[in-house]
Design an enzyme around this catalytic site. Structure first.
Site, PDB file in Angstrom:
ATOM      1  N   LYS A 242       0.833  -1.216   0.000  1.00  0.00           N
ATOM      2  CA  LYS A 242       0.000   0.000   0.000  1.00  0.00           C
ATOM      3  C   LYS A 242       0.854   1.247   0.000  1.00  0.00           C
ATOM      4  CE  LYS A 242      -4.303  -1.781   1.106  1.00  0.00           C
ATOM      5  NZ  LYS A 242      -5.538  -1.875   1.747  1.00  0.00           N
TER       6      LYS A 242
ATOM      7  N   LYS B 121      -5.041  -8.394  -6.116  1.00  0.00           N
ATOM      8  CA  LYS B 121      -6.340  -8.754  -5.548  1.00  0.00           C
ATOM      9  C   LYS B 121      -7.408  -7.715  -5.905  1.00  0.00           C
ATOM     10  CE  LYS B 121      -6.706  -6.790  -1.010  1.00  0.00           C
ATOM     11  NZ  LYS B 121      -7.503  -6.863   0.173  1.00  0.00           N
TER      12      LYS B 121
ATOM     13  N   LYS C 268     -11.542  -2.597  -2.996  1.00  0.00           N
ATOM     14  CA  LYS C 268     -12.538  -1.516  -3.064  1.00  0.00           C
ATOM     15  C   LYS C 268     -11.957  -0.280  -3.716  1.00  0.00           C
ATOM     16  CE  LYS C 268     -13.975  -2.393   1.631  1.00  0.00           C
ATOM     17  NZ  LYS C 268     -12.637  -2.619   2.186  1.00  0.00           N
TER      18      LYS C 268
HETATM   19  N1  AQP Z   1     -10.076  -9.745  -3.093  1.00  0.00           N
HETATM   20  C1  AQP Z   1     -10.380 -10.368  -1.971  1.00  0.00           C
HETATM   21  N2  AQP Z   1     -10.503 -11.717  -1.938  1.00  0.00           N
HETATM   22  C2  AQP Z   1     -10.820 -12.363  -0.787  1.00  0.00           C
HETATM   23  N3  AQP Z   1     -11.031 -11.730   0.381  1.00  0.00           N
HETATM   24  C3  AQP Z   1     -10.936 -10.383   0.392  1.00  0.00           C
HETATM   25  N4  AQP Z   1     -11.095  -9.470   1.355  1.00  0.00           N
HETATM   26  C4  AQP Z   1     -10.890  -8.234   0.866  1.00  0.00           C
HETATM   27  N5  AQP Z   1     -10.603  -8.300  -0.443  1.00  0.00           N
HETATM   28  C5  AQP Z   1     -10.611  -9.620  -0.773  1.00  0.00           C
HETATM   29  C6  AQP Z   1     -11.425  -9.820   2.730  1.00  0.00           C
HETATM   30  O1  AQP Z   1     -12.468  -8.975   3.166  1.00  0.00           O
HETATM   31  C7  AQP Z   1     -12.269  -8.708   4.558  1.00  0.00           C
HETATM   32  C8  AQP Z   1     -12.330  -7.241   4.780  1.00  0.00           C
HETATM   33  O2  AQP Z   1     -11.252  -6.602   4.146  1.00  0.00           O
HETATM   34  P1  AQP Z   1     -11.106  -5.039   4.267  1.00  0.00           P
HETATM   35  O3  AQP Z   1     -12.043  -4.390   3.348  1.00  0.00           O
HETATM   36  O4  AQP Z   1     -11.218  -4.630   5.663  1.00  0.00           O
HETATM   37  O5  AQP Z   1      -9.612  -4.801   3.899  1.00  0.00           O
HETATM   38  P2  AQP Z   1      -8.827  -5.047   2.580  1.00  0.00           P
HETATM   39  O6  AQP Z   1      -8.475  -6.493   2.481  1.00  0.00           O
HETATM   40  O7  AQP Z   1      -7.695  -4.083   2.576  1.00  0.00           O
HETATM   41  O8  AQP Z   1      -9.880  -4.694   1.453  1.00  0.00           O
HETATM   42  P3  AQP Z   1      -9.722  -3.839   0.180  1.00  0.00           P
HETATM   43  O9  AQP Z   1     -10.970  -4.033  -0.597  1.00  0.00           O
HETATM   44  O10 AQP Z   1      -8.430  -4.166  -0.511  1.00  0.00           O
HETATM   45  O11 AQP Z   1      -9.725  -2.358   0.734  1.00  0.00           O
HETATM   46  P4  AQP Z   1      -8.877  -1.123   0.269  1.00  0.00           P
HETATM   47  O12 AQP Z   1      -8.865  -1.123  -1.216  1.00  0.00           O
HETATM   48  O13 AQP Z   1      -9.541   0.079   0.830  1.00  0.00           O
HETATM   49  O14 AQP Z   1      -7.534  -1.327   0.888  1.00  0.00           O
HETATM   50  C9  AQP Z   1     -10.934  -9.318   4.969  1.00  0.00           C
HETATM   51  O15 AQP Z   1     -11.201 -10.559   5.593  1.00  0.00           O
HETATM   52  C10 AQP Z   1     -10.251  -9.536   3.671  1.00  0.00           C
HETATM   53  O16 AQP Z   1      -9.357 -10.624   3.726  1.00  0.00           O
END
Ligand code: AQP
Length: 338
Positions: A118, A201, A204
């Site tokens: 990040k 991955k 969001k």
């Molecule tokens: N692509 C993914 N595949 C499987 N699991 C996922 N999770 C997130 N993206 C995937 C799971 O969702 C839960 C919550 O995650 P989060 O939103 O708190 O954090 P993150 O993983 O950092 O999600 P994002 O979407 O990537 O957010 P941004 O873009 O804002 O940083 C967790 O259990 C995660 O494993």
């Protein structure tokens, strides 16, 4: 090993840094729903304090907090059975988070691959919160003495850090006070990838909306995104070995498998040898079939934000009932007079 003295309790959260994606649904929420039942006490949280580790527009943060809560409810999180709340409403998270900032070592934080991904080349300019957030995540989990944390593969390292923090705290203060929490990462959908680049991955906050399926996307948008999803010139292989070194193909098969509760082998038994022209529309139909009822329920819930706030506030009250005594005892163990 988890000490047998800790009752089976699940904690997990999602940060409202944008709208929910299919990755959040398959990697987290769908599994959380499945863990509700007699085996575990289940606690699910909208982790808004994690979202602000990067800039969030205040109005959008509040809206995303309610959207994530609506997504959880619409997917089947039962607020009577599970405790559902937002993190900022339970100040004990931050209080324990500070203690864990003082337990975790800088060297441990330096190994966190998500921070490296990040922060990229911009590590000097990102917030201190982004660097420290895994210690707050450890507090989220251990504040409830949670024994199990269902997460996607991307979060496994942070749950391992949580165990390291628990172990060091227990060792430093000579008490088996915090459990060694287990990450729960088995099953399909653990790592849903970006539709335009199968090596990253699905997130969001990824740059292009075309790289992710949002839970609120309509049927046409879902079909368009799968149609335009990157693939390779070969069609679907007859078995999973044929998906090796083909990340985009593997991702679409994995999504189909997770949505239909089958293994990738079973999907290929049906579609092996087919071209993308047959598979992609079938995948879009399946996704719409599964997601449309959830998105329409989300819209219904989001039309009444006061009701979402009421449910979250009630959840926060229940959460504090567990968290406050654990924090109080932590203070006593550490020697903090309160
Ligand atoms: N692509 C993914 N595949 C499987 N699991 C996922 N999770 C997130 N993206 C995937 C799971 O969702 C839960 C919550 O995650 P989060 O939103 O708190 O954090 P993150 O993983 O950092 O999600 P994002 O979407 O990537 O957010 P941004 O873009 O804002 O940083 C967790 O259990 C995660 O494993």
């Amino acid at each position: 090993m988890t000490s047998p003295s800790f009752a089976p309790r699940v904690f997990s959260g999602i940060k409202p840094s944008g709208g929910l994606t299919l990755g959040n649904y398959l990697g987290a929420i769908k599994r959380w729903v499945g863990m509700q039942g007699p085996d575990f006490e289940t606690i699910y949280c909208v982790v808004d304090l994690h979202a602000i580790t990067v800039w969030q527009d205040p109005a959008e943060l509040a809206a995303a907090t309610r959207e994530v809560a609506a997504g959880m409810l619409a997917s089947g999180i039962d607020p009577e059975h599970s405790i559902l709340f937002n993190q900022a409403a339970v100040p004990e998270h931050v209080q324990l988070g500070w203690i864990f900032n003082c337990v975790a070592r800088v060297g441990w934080m330096n190994r966190m691959t998500q921070f490296k991904d990040k922060a990229g080349d911009n590590a000097e300019a990102v917030s201190l919160g982004l660097y420290a957030y895994p210690a707050l995540m450890a507090a989220d989990i251990l504040l409830y003495h949670a024994t199990h944390v269902p997460v996607g593969e991307d979060q496994k390292q942070h749950v391992e850090l949580t165990r390291d923090i628990a172990q060091k705290f227990n060792h430093d203060f000579g008490r088996e006070f915090f459990p060694l929490t287990e990450p729960v990462t088995e099953g399909p959908g653990m790592r849903i990838m970006n539709l335009r680049d199968g090596t990253k991955k699905m997130s969001k906050s990824g740059e292009s909306d075309m790289e992710r399926i949002n839970m609120l996307d309509d049927a046409d948008t879902i079909a368009k995104k799968f149609k335009k999803a990157k693939t390779d010139p070969e069609g679907l292989p007859e078995d999973v070995a044929g998906l090796k070194a083909r990340p985009e193909a593997k991702n679409l098969v994995d999504i189909y498998a997770a949505l239909s509760d089958q293994s990738a082998e079973a999907v290929l038994a049906e579609f092996g040898g087919a071209g993308w022209g047959r598979f992609k529309p079938a995948l879009a139909d399946l996704a719409v079939d599964k997601l449309a009822p959830i998105s329409s329920e989300m819209r219904r819930l989001m039309a009444d934000p006061a009701e979402i706030d009421r449910l979250l506030a009630r959840g926060a009250e229940r959460a504090r009932g567990i968290a406050a005594p654990i924090l109080k005892e932590t203070y006593e163990i550490v020697g903090l007079v309160s």
